[in-house]
Design a protein around this motif. Structure first.
Motif, PDB file in Angstrom:
ATOM      1  N   MET A 218     -65.303 -61.762  -2.316  1.00 52.39           N
ATOM      2  CA  MET A 218     -65.938 -62.829  -1.541  1.00 52.39           C
ATOM      3  C   MET A 218     -66.624 -62.261  -0.298  1.00 52.39           C
ATOM      4  SD  MET A 218     -62.987 -65.788  -1.782  1.00 52.39           S
ATOM      5  CE  MET A 218     -63.741 -66.763  -0.489  1.00 52.39           C
ATOM      6  N   ALA A 219     -65.939 -61.348   0.388  1.00 53.56           N
ATOM      7  CA  ALA A 219     -66.527 -60.740   1.584  1.00 53.56           C
ATOM      8  C   ALA A 219     -67.730 -59.873   1.226  1.00 53.56           C
ATOM      9  CB  ALA A 219     -65.475 -59.907   2.318  1.00 53.56           C
ATOM     10  N   LEU A 220     -67.651 -59.161   0.106  1.00 53.73           N
ATOM     11  CA  LEU A 220     -68.767 -58.324  -0.318  1.00 53.73           C
ATOM     12  C   LEU A 220     -69.984 -59.165  -0.700  1.00 53.73           C
ATOM     13  CD1 LEU A 220     -66.835 -55.650  -2.419  1.00 53.73           C
ATOM     14  CD2 LEU A 220     -67.950 -55.303  -0.209  1.00 53.73           C
ATOM     15  N   ASN A 221     -69.756 -60.389  -1.178  1.00 53.00           N
ATOM     16  CA  ASN A 221     -70.885 -61.282  -1.442  1.00 53.00           C
ATOM     17  C   ASN A 221     -71.725 -61.499  -0.189  1.00 53.00           C
ATOM     18  OD1 ASN A 221     -70.206 -61.711  -4.145  1.00 53.00           O
ATOM     19  ND2 ASN A 221     -68.974 -63.510  -3.710  1.00 53.00           N
ATOM     20  N   LEU A 222     -71.055 -61.592   0.962  1.00 56.46           N
ATOM     21  CA  LEU A 222     -71.781 -61.790   2.217  1.00 56.46           C
ATOM     22  C   LEU A 222     -72.604 -60.559   2.571  1.00 56.46           C
ATOM     23  CD1 LEU A 222     -72.345 -63.581   4.682  1.00 56.46           C
ATOM     24  CD2 LEU A 222     -70.306 -62.581   5.770  1.00 56.46           C
ATOM     25  N   VAL A 223     -72.077 -59.370   2.308  1.00 58.83           N
ATOM     26  CA  VAL A 223     -72.820 -58.134   2.585  1.00 58.83           C
ATOM     27  C   VAL A 223     -74.097 -58.094   1.747  1.00 58.83           C
ATOM     28  CG1 VAL A 223     -72.702 -55.623   2.655  1.00 58.83           C
ATOM     29  CG2 VAL A 223     -70.637 -56.962   3.064  1.00 58.83           C
ATOM     30  N   VAL A 224     -73.967 -58.397   0.460  1.00 58.90           N
ATOM     31  CA  VAL A 224     -75.121 -58.399  -0.441  1.00 58.90           C
ATOM     32  C   VAL A 224     -76.156 -59.411   0.020  1.00 58.90           C
ATOM     33  CG1 VAL A 224     -75.880 -58.942  -2.791  1.00 58.90           C
ATOM     34  CG2 VAL A 224     -73.840 -57.550  -2.428  1.00 58.90           C
ATOM     35  N   ALA A 225     -75.703 -60.611   0.365  1.00 56.42           N
ATOM     36  CA  ALA A 225     -76.631 -61.670   0.761  1.00 56.42           C
ATOM     37  C   ALA A 225     -77.337 -61.343   2.070  1.00 56.42           C
ATOM     38  CB  ALA A 225     -75.884 -62.994   0.881  1.00 56.42           C
ATOM     39  N   ALA A 226     -76.621 -60.759   3.028  1.00 51.73           N
ATOM     40  CA  ALA A 226     -77.230 -60.451   4.320  1.00 51.73           C
ATOM     41  C   ALA A 226     -78.350 -59.428   4.169  1.00 51.73           C
ATOM     42  CB  ALA A 226     -76.165 -59.930   5.287  1.00 51.73           C
ATOM     43  N   PHE A 348     -69.964 -67.277  -9.356  1.00 53.00           N
ATOM     44  CA  PHE A 348     -71.323 -67.812  -9.352  1.00 53.00           C
ATOM     45  C   PHE A 348     -71.541 -68.691  -8.123  1.00 53.00           C
ATOM     46  CE2 PHE A 348     -74.483 -71.032 -10.576  1.00 53.00           C
ATOM     47  CZ  PHE A 348     -75.511 -70.242 -11.040  1.00 53.00           C
ATOM     48  N   SER A 349     -70.603 -69.592  -7.846  1.00 53.36           N
ATOM     49  CA  SER A 349     -70.748 -70.498  -6.711  1.00 53.36           C
ATOM     50  C   SER A 349     -70.553 -69.779  -5.374  1.00 53.36           C
ATOM     51  CB  SER A 349     -69.742 -71.649  -6.824  1.00 53.36           C
ATOM     52  OG  SER A 349     -70.026 -72.464  -7.932  1.00 53.36           O
ATOM     53  N   LEU A 350     -69.530 -68.937  -5.286  1.00 50.43           N
ATOM     54  CA  LEU A 350     -69.218 -68.289  -4.014  1.00 50.43           C
ATOM     55  C   LEU A 350     -70.286 -67.285  -3.605  1.00 50.43           C
ATOM     56  CD1 LEU A 350     -65.391 -67.782  -4.566  1.00 50.43           C
ATOM     57  CD2 LEU A 350     -66.476 -69.359  -2.952  1.00 50.43           C
ATOM     58  N   SER A 351     -70.872 -66.583  -4.581  1.00 51.28           N
ATOM     59  CA  SER A 351     -71.934 -65.644  -4.233  1.00 51.28           C
ATOM     60  C   SER A 351     -73.151 -66.388  -3.698  1.00 51.28           C
ATOM     61  CB  SER A 351     -72.310 -64.787  -5.447  1.00 51.28           C
ATOM     62  OG  SER A 351     -72.806 -65.595  -6.503  1.00 51.28           O
ATOM     63  N   HIS A 352     -73.440 -67.537  -4.278  1.00 52.09           N
ATOM     64  CA  HIS A 352     -74.572 -68.322  -3.794  1.00 52.09           C
ATOM     65  C   HIS A 352     -74.267 -68.983  -2.449  1.00 52.09           C
ATOM     66  CE1 HIS A 352     -75.875 -67.842  -8.007  1.00 52.09           C
ATOM     67  NE2 HIS A 352     -77.066 -67.886  -7.482  1.00 52.09           N
ATOM     68  N   LEU A 353     -72.995 -69.252  -2.178  1.00 52.11           N
ATOM     69  CA  LEU A 353     -72.631 -69.773  -0.863  1.00 52.11           C
ATOM     70  C   LEU A 353     -72.963 -68.750   0.222  1.00 52.11           C
ATOM     71  CD1 LEU A 353     -71.276 -71.926   0.895  1.00 52.11           C
ATOM     72  CD2 LEU A 353     -69.068 -70.840   0.391  1.00 52.11           C
ATOM     73  N   ALA A 354     -72.753 -67.465  -0.075  1.00 47.60           N
ATOM     74  CA  ALA A 354     -73.103 -66.425   0.892  1.00 47.60           C
ATOM     75  C   ALA A 354     -74.610 -66.421   1.163  1.00 47.60           C
ATOM     76  CB  ALA A 354     -72.650 -65.053   0.370  1.00 47.60           C
ATOM     77  N   TRP A 355     -75.407 -66.553   0.097  1.00 50.28           N
ATOM     78  CA  TRP A 355     -76.862 -66.620   0.287  1.00 50.28           C
ATOM     79  C   TRP A 355     -77.263 -67.874   1.077  1.00 50.28           C
ATOM     80  CZ3 TRP A 355     -80.120 -62.681  -1.045  1.00 50.28           C
ATOM     81  CH2 TRP A 355     -79.636 -61.716  -1.927  1.00 50.28           C
ATOM     82  N   LEU A 356     -76.511 -68.946   0.921  1.00 50.64           N
ATOM     83  CA  LEU A 356     -76.795 -70.167   1.678  1.00 50.64           C
ATOM     84  C   LEU A 356     -76.646 -69.932   3.176  1.00 50.64           C
ATOM     85  CD1 LEU A 356     -77.368 -73.203   1.817  1.00 50.64           C
ATOM     86  CD2 LEU A 356     -74.942 -73.614   1.343  1.00 50.64           C
ATOM     87  N   ILE A 357     -75.758 -69.020   3.542  1.00 50.05           N
ATOM     88  CA  ILE A 357     -75.580 -68.682   4.960  1.00 50.05           C
ATOM     89  C   ILE A 357     -76.735 -67.812   5.454  1.00 50.05           C
ATOM     90  CG2 ILE A 357     -74.104 -67.422   6.582  1.00 50.05           C
ATOM     91  CD1 ILE A 357     -71.715 -68.193   4.756  1.00 50.05           C
ATOM     92  N   THR A 358     -77.164 -66.850   4.642  1.00 51.55           N
ATOM     93  CA  THR A 358     -78.110 -65.844   5.134  1.00 51.55           C
ATOM     94  C   THR A 358     -79.577 -66.226   4.960  1.00 51.55           C
ATOM     95  OG1 THR A 358     -78.020 -64.677   2.996  1.00 51.55           O
ATOM     96  CG2 THR A 358     -76.443 -64.007   4.698  1.00 51.55           C
ATOM     97  N   TYR A 359     -79.909 -67.033   3.958  1.00 53.78           N
ATOM     98  CA  TYR A 359     -81.314 -67.421   3.773  1.00 53.78           C
ATOM     99  C   TYR A 359     -81.897 -68.133   5.006  1.00 53.78           C
ATOM    100  CZ  TYR A 359     -82.063 -66.205  -1.178  1.00 53.78           C
ATOM    101  OH  TYR A 359     -82.258 -65.533  -2.359  1.00 53.78           O
TER     102      TYR A 359
END
Length: 424
Positions: A218-226, A348-359
């Motif tokens: 979950m934390a790594l999803n944020l790194v990818v999205a940022a 699928f949902s949690l990775s897109h939640l990270a993108w929702l923060i960074t977009y």
């Protein structure tokens, strides 16, 4: 390859791949459309459109996963493809920015429902358990390949046509995807063991929250999205306005990131045979943090030239592959067999939640305050995600630990530990 001997699976997988590439090409074309409508404000338009996309993915995907067993699945998949094809066909005809938001919301709602529905069909067609997990992995590989090859295809296409014709081609692709779904036999869904829709929608997320290595994912999803948001949202404005490039140049710069992903993806199978997934993914996180820091440093120093941008974008692509590619193995190695679909749906949902923060940071803040403040925030988020992943996913976590769903109806016999060490 034995998977593709199954006719129905082969047709459905081809439909998914075509739809994925349609979505990827639409994203490239959407960035160019945003620049035509808003000029230097394109980042704001694109950031808003992609934020709408992530909202739809985060909200619609779990609901679709919860109710998919109550729907005529083949009809539903065909309807989703037809809706997306019609929306894409309408995009080049719009004249106002708000039209983009309405159509993208409709298109992404359909896309968000397509993936969990497709994943729910797989176990009814691929009945062998080991083949089923390979089928899920093939679905994830297709998603990864789309992200790296779509910009390349767009760059080639834009050398011969204007970007509005890309919309026409992707619309035809969605209709072809619908035809492939129609040609396959899709069994009706079996009722879920979870009686309440909320339980079905959140089962996978609950598994993530109680499993250390999945909390790390979950934390790594944020790194990818940022890091990825810098590339996806800001490339069009940086290339067109900052570097004075053309439409095709935008696609080629996006392809530089995709090329980095491709090179890493080709090398990873042998690496993962000798190095743990945690080490590979943490290395990817370090590369992404370094990539965002390099982008910010070069930007503030006025040195983010064509060559420098291509190098940094490629490094970000490499980092994304190092994190994303092993994720499927980590999911399969962290849950019992019956919980695999829920784990994939949750990712699928949690990775897109990270993108929702960074977009919004890349799009809104980047447009209103400039790239430097926006990329500073994204670099901070990438760093925070990397540190959190190190803390949440301990190095000494037992290899092959399995998290079995709390609902006894979904609990499968504990798998042999030797079969579950692949992702540890």
């Amino acid at each position: 390859m034995r998977l593709f001997a199954l006719r129905d699976y082969r047709h459905l997988f081809a439909a998914q791949v075509i739809a994925l590439f349609g979505t990827g090409l639409t994203t490239v074309a959407l960035g160019l459309l945003a620049y035509d409508l808003a000029g230097p404000q394109a980042g704001l338009v694109l950031g808003t459109a992609l934020t709408i996309k992530m909202v739809m993915y985060v909200v619609i995907a779990p609901l679709a996963a919860a109710y998919v067993d109550r729907l005529p699945r083949r009809t539903f998949l065909v309807l989703l493809d037809v809706v997306r094809g019609a929306v894409v066909l309408a995009l080049p005809l719009i004249t106002e920015v708000w039209h983009v938001y309405v159509l993208i919301g409709l298109m992404q709602a359909a896309s968000a429902a397509f993936t969990p529905t497709f994943q729910a069909v797989i176990p009814d067609i691929v009945t062998d358990r080991s083949a089923y997990t390979r089928a899920l992995s093939a679905s994830q590989v297709a998603s990864t390949m789309e992200s790296l090859l779509s910009p390349v295809l767009a760059a080639v296409a834009l050398a011969f046509m204007s970007f509005d014709l890309l919309f026409l081609g992707t619309s035809a692709g969605f209709l072809l995807s619908a035809a492939l779904v129609l040609s396959a036999r899709v069994p009706q869904a079996r009722p879920s063991a979870e009686t309440r829709a909320w339980d079905r929608a959140t089962a996978g997320i609950r598994t993530f929250l109680r499993t250390p290595r999945l909390r790390g994912v979950m934390a790594l999803n944020l790194v990818v999205a940022a890091a990825g948001s810098i590339v996806v949202v800001n490339t069009v404005t940086h290339v067109r306005t900052g570097l004075g490039g053309s439409q095709s140049d935008v696609a080629w710069m996006l392809a530089a990131s995709g090329g980095g992903t491709l090179l890493a993806a080709l090398a990873l199978p042998r690496v993962l045979g000798r190095v743990s997934a945690r080490t590979v993914m943490m290395t990817g996180a370090a590369v992404l943090v370094g990539g965002t820091a390099a982008a910010l440093t070069l930007l503030t120093a006025g040195l983010l030239t064509w060559a420098a941008t291509a190098v940094v974008w490629s490094a970000i692509g490499v980092g994304m592959a190092l994190v994303i590619t092993p994720t499927g193995g980590v999911l399969r190695g962290s849950v019992g067999p019956e919980a695999v679909p829920g784990a994939f749906a949750a990712q699928f949902s949690l990775s897109h939640l990270a993108w929702l923060i960074t977009y919004p940071v890349a799009g809104w803040l980047g447009t209103e305050a400039g790239f430097a403040p926006a990329w500073s925030v994204l670099a901070f988020l990438a760093g925070a995600g990397a540190v959190a992943a190190l803390l949440l996913w301990p190095r000494h976590e037992g290899r092959g630990a399995v998290t079995v769903p709390a609902n006894p109806a979904l609990t499968a016999p504990r798998a042999d530990r030797s079969t579950l060490t692949e992702a540890a």
